[in-house]
Design an enzyme around this catalytic site. Structure first.
Site, PDB file in Angstrom:
ATOM      1  CG  ASP A 154      -2.162  -0.868   1.009  1.00 51.31           C
ATOM      2  OD1 ASP A 154      -2.314  -1.438  -0.084  1.00 51.31           O
ATOM      3  OD2 ASP A 154      -2.960  -0.989   1.952  1.00 51.31           O
ATOM      4  N   GLY A 155       2.011   1.215   0.662  1.00 48.84           N
ATOM      5  CA  GLY A 155       2.885   2.389   0.696  1.00 48.84           C
ATOM      6  C   GLY A 155       3.418   2.748  -0.681  1.00 48.84           C
ATOM      7  CG  ASN A 209      -3.677   6.655   3.351  1.00 45.27           C
ATOM      8  OD1 ASN A 209      -4.644   6.392   2.650  1.00 45.27           O
ATOM      9  ND2 ASN A 209      -2.819   5.743   3.749  1.00 45.27           N
ATOM     10  CG  ASP A 244       0.845  11.989  22.053  1.00 46.27           C
ATOM     11  OD1 ASP A 244       1.000  12.714  23.053  1.00 46.27           O
ATOM     12  OD2 ASP A 244       1.193  10.787  22.030  1.00 46.27           O
ATOM     13  CB  THR A 258      -8.604   1.518   6.924  1.00 41.99           C
ATOM     14  OG1 THR A 258      -8.179   1.876   5.616  1.00 41.99           O
ATOM     15  CG2 THR A 258     -10.093   1.252   6.923  1.00 41.99           C
ATOM     16  CB  ALA A 259      -4.000   4.769   7.394  1.00 43.80           C
ATOM     17  CE1 TYR A 260      -1.354   7.471  14.889  1.00 43.24           C
ATOM     18  CE2 TYR A 260      -0.303   9.204  13.617  1.00 43.24           C
ATOM     19  CZ  TYR A 260      -0.512   8.571  14.824  1.00 43.24           C
ATOM     20  OH  TYR A 260       0.099   9.032  15.964  1.00 43.24           O
ATOM     21  CG  ASN A 261      -9.269   8.010  11.270  1.00 47.84           C
ATOM     22  OD1 ASN A 261      -9.597   8.965  11.962  1.00 47.84           O
ATOM     23  ND2 ASN A 261     -10.139   7.081  10.884  1.00 47.84           N
ATOM     24  CD  GLN A 289       4.683   7.925   0.913  1.00 48.39           C
ATOM     25  OE1 GLN A 289       4.463   8.763   0.041  1.00 48.39           O
ATOM     26  NE2 GLN A 289       4.526   6.629   0.702  1.00 48.39           N
TER      27      GLN A 289
END
Length: 290
Positions: A74-75, A148, A178, A189-192, A246
């Site tokens: 995905d990255g 994202n 933070d 669906t990533a960091y969130n 990134q």
């Protein structure tokens, strides 16, 4: 759902996952599969240099390709989407590993995918992106696109980030903790997700604002329309703005991070039978009996 189709399927532009010792062998195998179907393959210069092959300058590759392919995870796909955004070309991800949220064609499915592609049995989804810029205190603007998320966070672990937030010019919150995530539905669906934010269907047009370890029980994720303009700044301390995990931008007091939904989204090319809810069930183990 979009009914858009490729005008022609003659040339595919590839980028490869970096630092993978097996990627050259995989690429040559997949290149042969594409060429056997009459689709010529162009490899981006930077990827080509890593594996000792000949390539083409990225911008020229995008211009000459009918669609773009990321071979990796995905990255890798996320990087390709961001870099190619100005060319408005559909992007498909071939996953050199497990099924991803974005790169959903497995190595074993490439032959079937190509057959379906030729028969027009595919779909092109348009996913919203974030466009924004950092306005420095001297008036200079540094623009960016995100697929994202954009994260504004503290530069060192020992500090608390204080973030002033405004929407369409009206101050509405001060976040302390933070940091803060501003995610697209694709990025939900990533960091969130890890920070406790909601999962959103990827074709939704909205921005998700999720605090990271807020120092107040009253702070909760907030979903706003994609055409709202969000302005973020820190009154006293340095903070870091991270674009899609990134690219990093250091911000000092009086710098302002400005974010809104991009006028044009990213085009993802998928297998027709690919089902987002099946991916959620598999990746998040939803519905497991044990």
């Amino acid at each position: 759902m979009s009914n858009e189709k490729l005008s022609q399927i003659k040339t595919a532009g590839f980028i490869l996952k970096p630092n993978d010792p097996e990627i050259k062998t995989l690429y040559e195998r997949i290149k042969a599969q594409f060429e056997s179907k009459g689709i010529s393959v162009i490899l981006a210069e930077r990827s080509a240099q890593r594996v000792g092959l000949e390539g083409m300058v990225f911008e020229k590759m995008c211009e000459k390709s009918d669609f773009l392919v990321s071979l990796g995870g995905d990255g890798t796909l996320l990087s390709l989407v961001r870099r190619s955004h100005g060319h408005n070309k559909p992007v498909v991800g071939i996953n050199a590993g497990n099924l991803g949220f974005l790169a959903d064609v497995t190595i074993d499915d490439v032959e079937l995918f190509l057959e379906q592609l030729i028969r027009d049995e595919y779909r092109i989804d348009e996913r919203m992106m974030i466009e924004g810029y950092i306005e420095r205190k001297n008036g200079q603007k540094e623009p960016f696109f995100a697929f994202n998320d954009v994260v504004i966070t503290r530069p060192v672990v020992s500090k608390i980030a204080t973030i002033y937030a405004s929407i369409d010019g009206e101050r509405f919150n001060t976040y302390k903790g933070d940091g803060l995530i501003i995610a697209t539905p694709t990025g939900s669906t990533a960091y969130n997700l890890a920070a406790g934010g909601p999962v959103m269907y990827p074709l939704t047009q909205a921005l998700i604002m999720t605090p990271i370890l807020a120092h107040s029980l009253t702070q909760r994720p907030l979903v706003v329309p994609a055409d709202f303009t969000i302005e973020l700044s820190s009154p006293e301390e340095r903070v870091i703005a991270v674009i899609d995990g990134q690219d990093d931008y250091e911000m000092v007091p009086e710098d302002v991070l400005v974010i809104r939904g991009a006028k044009r989204g990213a085009k993802l090319l998928h297998r027709k039978e690919r089902n987002y809810f099946s991916v959620l069930r598999e990746k998040l183990s939803w519905g497991d009996e044990n």
